[in-house]
Write a protein that holds these residues in place. Structure first.
Motif, PDB file in Angstrom:
ATOM      1  N   MET A  37      -2.904   9.511  14.721  1.00 37.45           N
ATOM      2  CA  MET A  37      -1.628  10.309  14.768  1.00 37.45           C
ATOM      3  C   MET A  37      -2.010  11.306  15.666  1.00 37.45           C
ATOM      4  O   MET A  37      -1.380  12.198  15.463  1.00 37.45           O
ATOM      5  CB  MET A  37      -1.101  10.495  13.879  1.00 37.45           C
ATOM      6  CG  MET A  37      -0.878   8.942  12.929  1.00 37.45           C
ATOM      7  SD  MET A  37       1.223   8.214  13.650  1.00 37.45           S
ATOM      8  CE  MET A  37       2.378  10.014  13.761  1.00 37.45           C
ATOM      9  N   GLY A  38      -3.394  11.682  15.861  1.00 37.13           N
ATOM     10  CA  GLY A  38      -3.407  13.071  17.097  1.00 37.13           C
ATOM     11  C   GLY A  38      -3.997  14.076  16.310  1.00 37.13           C
ATOM     12  O   GLY A  38      -3.468  15.155  16.945  1.00 37.13           O
ATOM     13  N   ARG A  39      -4.206  13.419  14.815  1.00 37.89           N
ATOM     14  CA  ARG A  39      -4.080  14.453  13.886  1.00 37.89           C
ATOM     15  C   ARG A  39      -3.165  15.639  13.969  1.00 37.89           C
ATOM     16  O   ARG A  39      -2.885  16.872  14.184  1.00 37.89           O
ATOM     17  CB  ARG A  39      -5.794  15.476  14.536  1.00 37.89           C
ATOM     18  CG  ARG A  39      -7.207  14.631  14.099  1.00 37.89           C
ATOM     19  CD  ARG A  39      -7.853  15.062  13.416  1.00 37.89           C
ATOM     20  NE  ARG A  39      -9.088  14.012  13.551  1.00 37.89           N
ATOM     21  CZ  ARG A  39      -9.507  13.402  12.634  1.00 37.89           C
ATOM     22  NH1 ARG A  39      -8.513  13.676  11.350  1.00 37.89           N
ATOM     23  NH2 ARG A  39     -10.254  12.637  12.605  1.00 37.89           N
ATOM     24  N   LYS A  40      -1.913  14.871  13.737  1.00 30.47           N
ATOM     25  CA  LYS A  40      -0.755  15.717  13.934  1.00 30.47           C
ATOM     26  C   LYS A  40      -0.582  17.005  12.145  1.00 30.47           C
ATOM     27  O   LYS A  40      -1.245  16.217  10.951  1.00 30.47           O
ATOM     28  CB  LYS A  40       0.672  14.836  13.275  1.00 30.47           C
ATOM     29  CG  LYS A  40       1.936  16.104  13.628  1.00 30.47           C
ATOM     30  CD  LYS A  40       2.519  15.832  14.883  1.00 30.47           C
ATOM     31  CE  LYS A  40       3.160  16.909  15.328  1.00 30.47           C
ATOM     32  NZ  LYS A  40       3.820  17.619  15.810  1.00 30.47           N
ATOM     33  N   ASP A  41      -0.721  17.812  12.527  1.00 29.72           N
ATOM     34  CA  ASP A  41      -0.363  19.053  11.387  1.00 29.72           C
ATOM     35  C   ASP A  41       0.466  18.627  10.249  1.00 29.72           C
ATOM     36  O   ASP A  41       2.171  18.081  10.745  1.00 29.72           O
ATOM     37  CB  ASP A  41      -0.446  20.452  11.750  1.00 29.72           C
ATOM     38  CG  ASP A  41      -1.918  20.820  12.565  1.00 29.72           C
ATOM     39  OD1 ASP A  41      -2.503  20.364  11.998  1.00 29.72           O
ATOM     40  OD2 ASP A  41      -1.798  21.708  13.276  1.00 29.72           O
TER      41      ASP A  41
ATOM     42  N   LYS B   2       0.783  -1.220  -0.146  1.00 30.67           N
ATOM     43  CA  LYS B   2      -0.136   0.369   0.128  1.00 30.67           C
ATOM     44  C   LYS B   2       1.127   1.204   0.298  1.00 30.67           C
ATOM     45  O   LYS B   2       2.355   1.015   0.750  1.00 30.67           O
ATOM     46  CB  LYS B   2      -0.831   0.222   1.560  1.00 30.67           C
ATOM     47  CG  LYS B   2      -1.707   1.131   1.147  1.00 30.67           C
ATOM     48  CD  LYS B   2      -3.376   0.600   1.447  1.00 30.67           C
ATOM     49  CE  LYS B   2      -4.318   1.499   1.622  1.00 30.67           C
ATOM     50  NZ  LYS B   2      -5.199   0.982   0.780  1.00 30.67           N
ATOM     51  N   GLN B   3       0.693   2.298  -0.644  1.00 28.52           N
ATOM     52  CA  GLN B   3       1.155   3.237  -0.633  1.00 28.52           C
ATOM     53  C   GLN B   3       0.469   4.660   0.170  1.00 28.52           C
ATOM     54  O   GLN B   3      -1.298   4.183  -0.323  1.00 28.52           O
ATOM     55  CB  GLN B   3       1.795   4.105  -1.377  1.00 28.52           C
ATOM     56  CG  GLN B   3       2.071   5.010  -2.222  1.00 28.52           C
ATOM     57  CD  GLN B   3       2.572   5.301  -3.246  1.00 28.52           C
ATOM     58  OE1 GLN B   3       2.395   6.207  -3.879  1.00 28.52           O
ATOM     59  NE2 GLN B   3       4.278   5.625  -3.445  1.00 28.52           N
ATOM     60  N   LEU B   4       0.749   5.277   0.646  1.00 28.43           N
ATOM     61  CA  LEU B   4      -0.671   6.457   1.506  1.00 28.43           C
ATOM     62  C   LEU B   4       0.180   7.464   1.677  1.00 28.43           C
ATOM     63  O   LEU B   4       1.646   7.942   1.193  1.00 28.43           O
ATOM     64  CB  LEU B   4      -0.659   5.786   3.119  1.00 28.43           C
ATOM     65  CG  LEU B   4      -1.641   4.867   3.386  1.00 28.43           C
ATOM     66  CD1 LEU B   4      -1.134   4.278   4.973  1.00 28.43           C
ATOM     67  CD2 LEU B   4      -2.736   4.543   2.489  1.00 28.43           C
ATOM     68  N   ASP B   5      -0.767   8.642   1.653  1.00 25.96           N
ATOM     69  CA  ASP B   5      -0.448   9.891   1.256  1.00 25.96           C
ATOM     70  C   ASP B   5       0.624  10.245   2.896  1.00 25.96           C
ATOM     71  O   ASP B   5       0.028  10.199   3.823  1.00 25.96           O
ATOM     72  CB  ASP B   5      -1.244  11.411   0.993  1.00 25.96           C
ATOM     73  CG  ASP B   5      -1.129  12.462   1.367  1.00 25.96           C
ATOM     74  OD1 ASP B   5      -0.124  12.640   0.385  1.00 25.96           O
ATOM     75  OD2 ASP B   5      -1.373  13.691   2.828  1.00 25.96           O
ATOM     76  N   LEU B   6       1.746  10.979   3.224  1.00 24.83           N
ATOM     77  CA  LEU B   6       2.249  11.638   4.229  1.00 24.83           C
ATOM     78  C   LEU B   6       1.186  12.016   4.854  1.00 24.83           C
ATOM     79  O   LEU B   6       1.429  11.550   6.491  1.00 24.83           O
ATOM     80  CB  LEU B   6       3.889  11.777   3.764  1.00 24.83           C
ATOM     81  CG  LEU B   6       3.617  12.151   6.174  1.00 24.83           C
ATOM     82  CD1 LEU B   6       4.148  10.802   6.608  1.00 24.83           C
ATOM     83  CD2 LEU B   6       5.556  12.766   5.511  1.00 24.83           C
ATOM     84  N   CYS B   7       0.942  13.745   4.770  1.00 22.33           N
ATOM     85  CA  CYS B   7       0.083  14.188   5.279  1.00 22.33           C
ATOM     86  C   CYS B   7      -1.896  13.814   5.855  1.00 22.33           C
ATOM     87  O   CYS B   7      -2.010  14.128   6.647  1.00 22.33           O
ATOM     88  CB  CYS B   7      -0.627  15.044   4.541  1.00 22.33           C
ATOM     89  SG  CYS B   7       1.202  16.871   4.270  1.00 22.33           S
ATOM     90  N   ASP B   8      -1.756  13.015   4.976  1.00 19.52           N
ATOM     91  CA  ASP B   8      -2.895  12.151   5.304  1.00 19.52           C
ATOM     92  C   ASP B   8      -2.783  10.580   6.757  1.00 19.52           C
ATOM     93  O   ASP B   8      -4.007  10.845   7.582  1.00 19.52           O
ATOM     94  CB  ASP B   8      -3.807  11.181   4.274  1.00 19.52           C
ATOM     95  CG  ASP B   8      -4.265  12.147   3.393  1.00 19.52           C
ATOM     96  OD1 ASP B   8      -4.540  13.067   3.330  1.00 19.52           O
ATOM     97  OD2 ASP B   8      -4.203  11.254   1.907  1.00 19.52           O
ATOM     98  N   VAL B   9      -1.853  10.291   6.760  1.00 22.79           N
ATOM     99  CA  VAL B   9      -1.535   9.379   7.759  1.00 22.79           C
ATOM    100  C   VAL B   9      -1.583  10.552   9.287  1.00 22.79           C
ATOM    101  O   VAL B   9      -1.518   9.762   9.542  1.00 22.79           O
ATOM    102  CB  VAL B   9      -0.379   9.014   7.827  1.00 22.79           C
ATOM    103  CG1 VAL B   9       0.084   7.986   8.900  1.00 22.79           C
ATOM    104  CG2 VAL B   9      -0.803   7.928   6.718  1.00 22.79           C
ATOM    105  N   LEU B  10      -0.706  11.582   9.210  1.00 31.57           N
ATOM    106  CA  LEU B  10      -0.456  12.542  10.672  1.00 31.57           C
ATOM    107  C   LEU B  10      -1.527  13.128  10.437  1.00 31.57           C
ATOM    108  O   LEU B  10      -1.839  13.360  11.632  1.00 31.57           O
ATOM    109  CB  LEU B  10       0.892  13.292   9.444  1.00 31.57           C
ATOM    110  CG  LEU B  10       2.305  12.951   9.405  1.00 31.57           C
ATOM    111  CD1 LEU B  10       3.109  14.192   8.563  1.00 31.57           C
ATOM    112  CD2 LEU B  10       2.216  12.600  11.203  1.00 31.57           C
TER     113      LEU B  10
END
Length: 165
Positions: free
Chosen positions: A112-116, A99-107
């Motif tokens: 992840m506690g909704r990290k910006d 799988k490949q995910l967008d880093l900002c979506d994961v964060l």
């Protein structure tokens, strides 16, 4: 299976990010991380440089039907404004998870506690908690999770190898 892969990815994303944060302590060698994970690729080139003791995973052996909690502390060598999380895992050598995910979506996820996004250069602390569903088989898991920045440079890469309890 879909939820487990996402949870596992997110949790170990914290681990990866923690490794990329340098402090005044010695750089962590691949075998300094414990039994369930190690750094992969060329750790000296990672943008996230970890400190000894900078990553905490509990419980030490991930268990179905419980939370896994990962804390990461470190220092990021440059701003990361975007990127990808590439997951390449195998359950018992038979069930492949790619799988490949967008880093900002994961964060930005609940795990992840909704990290910006972006992640700023310098000291960084990440904290993640995810539920491992009871339905997951207790099989050996092995593979890599690679986080890359907006330019394709490796933020961190971890190799996982454990059996769910």
């Amino acid at each position: 299976m879909k939820h487990f892969a996402l949870y596992l990815i997110l949790l170990f994303l914290f681990t990866l990010l923690a490794q990329a944060f340098p402090t005044q302590q010695t750089f962590m060698a691949p075998d300094d991380h414990g039994d369930i994970w190690s750094l992969c690729e060329t750790p000296a080139t990672h943008l996230l440089i970890g400190y000894k003791g900078g990553v905490t995973i509990s419980p030490e052996t991930p268990k179905v039907g419980s939370d896994i909690h990962v804390q990461v502390k470190g220092n990021l060598l440059k701003d990361v404004v975007g990127g990808k999380v590439d997951i390449d895992l195998s359950l018992m050598g038979m069930i492949k998870i790619k799988k490949q995910l967008d880093l900002c979506d994961v964060l930005g996820s609940d795990v992840m506690g909704r990290k910006d996004c972006p992640l700023k250069k310098g000291d960084l602390e990440l904290d993640a908690t995810a539920w491992i569903p009871n339905e997951l088989p207790k099989l050996p898991l092995e593979g890599n999770i690679r986080i890359s920045d907006q330019n394709g440079e490796t933020v961190t890469c971890i190799h996982l190898k454990f059996k769910l309890a």
